[in-house]
Scaffold this active site. Structure first.
Site, PDB file in Angstrom:
ATOM      1  N   TYR A 196       0.831  -1.220   0.000  1.00 31.88           N
ATOM      2  CA  TYR A 196       0.000   0.000   0.000  1.00 31.88           C
ATOM      3  C   TYR A 196       0.865   1.271   0.000  1.00 31.88           C
ATOM      4  O   TYR A 196       0.809   2.080  -0.932  1.00 31.88           O
ATOM      5  CB  TYR A 196      -0.915  -0.054   1.230  1.00 31.88           C
ATOM      6  N   SER A 251       5.899   3.143  12.862  1.00 35.30           N
ATOM      7  CA  SER A 251       4.486   3.424  13.141  1.00 35.30           C
ATOM      8  C   SER A 251       4.375   4.175  14.459  1.00 35.30           C
ATOM      9  O   SER A 251       5.200   3.976  15.367  1.00 35.30           O
ATOM     10  CB  SER A 251       3.746   2.089  13.244  1.00 35.30           C
ATOM     11  N   THR A 294       2.540   3.394  16.553  1.00 32.26           N
ATOM     12  CA  THR A 294       2.287   2.352  17.544  1.00 32.26           C
ATOM     13  C   THR A 294       3.473   2.197  18.506  1.00 32.26           C
ATOM     14  O   THR A 294       3.295   1.680  19.607  1.00 32.26           O
ATOM     15  CB  THR A 294       1.957   1.012  16.846  1.00 32.26           C
ATOM     16  N   TYR A 296       2.588  -6.787  16.882  1.00 31.24           N
ATOM     17  CA  TYR A 296       2.945  -5.921  15.757  1.00 31.24           C
ATOM     18  C   TYR A 296       3.677  -4.672  16.263  1.00 31.24           C
ATOM     19  O   TYR A 296       4.748  -4.307  15.765  1.00 31.24           O
ATOM     20  CB  TYR A 296       1.687  -5.518  14.972  1.00 31.24           C
ATOM     21  N   LYS A 313       7.738  -3.240  15.789  1.00 32.53           N
ATOM     22  CA  LYS A 313       8.189  -1.910  15.338  1.00 32.53           C
ATOM     23  C   LYS A 313       9.134  -1.290  16.371  1.00 32.53           C
ATOM     24  O   LYS A 313      10.124  -0.648  16.015  1.00 32.53           O
ATOM     25  CB  LYS A 313       6.995  -0.994  15.076  1.00 32.53           C
ATOM     26  N   ASP A 331      -7.416  -0.159  21.942  1.00 27.77           N
ATOM     27  CA  ASP A 331      -7.452   1.144  21.262  1.00 27.77           C
ATOM     28  C   ASP A 331      -6.989   2.273  22.182  1.00 27.77           C
ATOM     29  O   ASP A 331      -7.390   2.352  23.348  1.00 27.77           O
ATOM     30  CB  ASP A 331      -8.872   1.462  20.774  1.00 27.77           C
TER      31      ASP A 331
HETATM   32  N1  UFG Z   1     -12.690   1.639  14.156  1.00 24.70           N
HETATM   33  C1  UFG Z   1     -14.061   1.511  14.256  1.00 24.70           C
HETATM   34  N2  UFG Z   1     -14.665   0.551  13.492  1.00 24.70           N
HETATM   35  C2  UFG Z   1     -13.971  -0.273  12.662  1.00 24.70           C
HETATM   36  C3  UFG Z   1     -12.569  -0.109  12.577  1.00 24.70           C
HETATM   37  C4  UFG Z   1     -11.965   0.855  13.332  1.00 24.70           C
HETATM   38  O1  UFG Z   1     -14.713   2.226  14.991  1.00 24.70           O
HETATM   39  O2  UFG Z   1     -14.578  -1.133  12.025  1.00 24.70           O
HETATM   40  C5  UFG Z   1     -12.031   2.669  14.959  1.00 24.70           C
HETATM   41  C6  UFG Z   1     -11.020   2.094  15.915  1.00 24.70           C
HETATM   42  O3  UFG Z   1     -11.638   1.631  17.093  1.00 24.70           O
HETATM   43  C7  UFG Z   1     -10.101   3.289  16.115  1.00 24.70           C
HETATM   44  C8  UFG Z   1     -10.160   4.033  14.781  1.00 24.70           C
HETATM   45  O4  UFG Z   1     -11.327   3.543  14.120  1.00 24.70           O
HETATM   46  O5  UFG Z   1     -10.625   4.104  17.119  1.00 24.70           O
HETATM   47  C9  UFG Z   1      -8.968   3.774  13.908  1.00 24.70           C
HETATM   48  O6  UFG Z   1      -8.785   2.367  13.828  1.00 24.70           O
HETATM   49  P1  UFG Z   1      -7.806   1.701  12.760  1.00 24.70           P
HETATM   50  O7  UFG Z   1      -7.838   0.224  12.998  1.00 24.70           O
HETATM   51  O8  UFG Z   1      -8.112   2.180  11.391  1.00 24.70           O
HETATM   52  O9  UFG Z   1      -6.410   2.316  13.130  1.00 24.70           O
HETATM   53  P2  UFG Z   1      -5.592   2.239  14.500  1.00 24.70           P
HETATM   54  O10 UFG Z   1      -5.424   3.649  14.929  1.00 24.70           O
HETATM   55  O11 UFG Z   1      -6.156   1.295  15.467  1.00 24.70           O
HETATM   56  O12 UFG Z   1      -4.279   1.545  13.988  1.00 24.70           O
HETATM   57  C10 UFG Z   1      -3.365   2.270  13.285  1.00 24.70           C
HETATM   58  C11 UFG Z   1      -2.642   1.374  12.287  1.00 24.70           C
HETATM   59  C12 UFG Z   1      -1.785   0.369  12.996  1.00 24.70           C
HETATM   60  C13 UFG Z   1      -0.947   1.043  14.036  1.00 24.70           C
HETATM   61  C14 UFG Z   1      -1.797   1.861  14.970  1.00 24.70           C
HETATM   62  C15 UFG Z   1      -0.988   2.625  15.965  1.00 24.70           C
HETATM   63  O13 UFG Z   1      -3.573   0.679  11.464  1.00 24.70           O
HETATM   64  O14 UFG Z   1      -0.945  -0.222  12.039  1.00 24.70           O
HETATM   65  O15 UFG Z   1      -2.524   2.813  14.210  1.00 24.70           O
HETATM   66  O16 UFG Z   1      -1.789   3.206  16.934  1.00 24.70           O
HETATM   67  F1  UFG Z   1      -0.295   0.124  14.770  1.00 24.70           F
END
Ligand code: UFG
Length: 342
Positions: free
Chosen positions: A17, A130, A132, A155, A159, A302
């Protein structure tokens, strides 16, 4: 495409990506590139997409970065001036289920790559990190001085480990920039390349676009009782092409340096926090499509709210974002429609 640069950049995971969008920007900047990818989690059509956008032939080698001898052979036949290492697994959920594969692939491939680079005296490396690495940071707007907290997943742990390895590796005469991505979203405006999520997406935006396309029944907003204005989590969503251009700047940044040993980490985000509900509403507004969503419980692991302090990368690279949230969501939707043939 004219070549106005003597750079020859090896891009590992270049069919992924962020890798594919970065290859487009590197070629646009006049760099010669060689792309390696195992294609385990991407497809050859992404490379064809890069070729269409750039109107150039991409030199591609199907290599897994755990394969020392294939990389060694490639380095023997080319004089790379720098490497951008994207090749890694990236699913938080999958890493919880299968941590060994994550340590082997993410940490193992970096070690193999460093060995090969050392052998061939290629010293400049840009690493895909990341936000993360910060775990649950104390500050909502996080800068690079924030300490590494307990990782939220294997994961995240990989990192952190990779950054520690790189910090030590720098003492062996490497020059390394680590880019800590916040939440990359969207797709190339041409819709010729974008993300290819595997199975049910974990990430918000692919889930939103798949729901809008009718592939998923409804989106669940995970948590509406957080200490944020609308109760949903806050993140820093950044267009993937903006993430890509930062890598081109990182190459230039290292080239201007005279030091023999460098390890520098940079946040790669917009600096703007957006809530999940705000994003959902903006998606509906800019695309005009209806989106079924429901409010659900929190997802474990989260972080409540986090967004980048991008001051360091703005100042040191002269890098700023070109796309806003509306454009990012529109491009994500256009890519989804393309994937579905709509
Ligand atoms: N969310 C929803 N519904 C969904 C999917 C996600 O409400 O179906 C929310 C999650 O709870 C979160 C937000 O959308 O609050 C963002 O979620 P993502 O999964 O898109 O992203 P994250 O922030 O959890 O994760 C990202 C990257 C990871 C990295 C992380 C670091 O995808 O690779 O940030 O915090 F590790």
């Amino acid at each position: 495409m004219t070549q106005n640069s003597t750079e020859h950049v090896l891009v590992t995971g270049g069919a992924g990506y962020i890798g594919s969008h970065t290859v487009v920007e590197l070629i646009a900047a006049g760099h010669k590139i060689t792309l390696v990818d195992s294609l385990e989690r991407s497809e050859y059509r992404i490379i064809e997409g890069i070729e269409s956008i750039t109107n150039s032939k991409v030199e591609f080698h199907k290599i897994d970065c755990l394969d020392f001898s294939s990389l060694d052979d490639l380095f023997s036949k080319n004089k790379f001036t720098s490497v951008i290492h994207f090749a890694a697994y990236k699913s938080v959920n999958e890493s919880v289920v299968n941590p060994i594969a994550y340590y082997k692939n993410n940490v193992g491939s970096l070690l193999v790559l460093l060995e090969v680079m050392k052998k061939h005296q290629v010293i400049d490396l840009i690493f895909s990190s990341s936000c993360t690495v910060y775990g649950q940071p104390d500050q909502v707007q996080v800068n690079e001085l924030a300490p590494f907290k307990k990782p939220e997943s294997p994961y995240g742990s990989t990192k952190q480990m990779c950054e520690k390895i790189l910090e030590d590796a720098a003492t062996e005469n490497f020059r390394i920039v680590s880019l800590r991505y916040f939440n990359p979203i969207g797709a190339h405006p041409s819709t010729l390349i974008g993300e290819l999520p595997i199975g049910i997406p974990n990430n918000l935006v692919p889930y939103v676009t798949q729901t809008a396309a009718g592939v998923r029944e409804k989106l669940t907003v995970f948590g509406t009782d957080y200490n944020t204005p609308d109760g949903s989590c806050i993140r820093d969503f950044i267009h993937v092409s903006d993430v890509a251009t930062a890598h081109v700047k990182a190459i230039g940044y290292l080239k201007c340096k005279t030091e023999k040993r460098i390890f520098e980490a940079f946040n790669l985000g917009t600096g703007v926090g957006v809530s999940v509900l705000e994003l959902v509403k903006k998606f509906i507004e800019v695309t005009g499509v209806s989106l079924k969503y429901t409010l659900g419980p929190r997802r474990s692991g989260d972080v409540e709210k986090v967004f980048a302090d991008p001051g360091k990368i703005n100042t040191h690279f002269g890098w700023y974002t070109q796309y806003d949230l509306s454009q990012s969501l529109l491009h994500a939707w256009q890519w989804e429609k393309k994937l579905r043939g709509v």
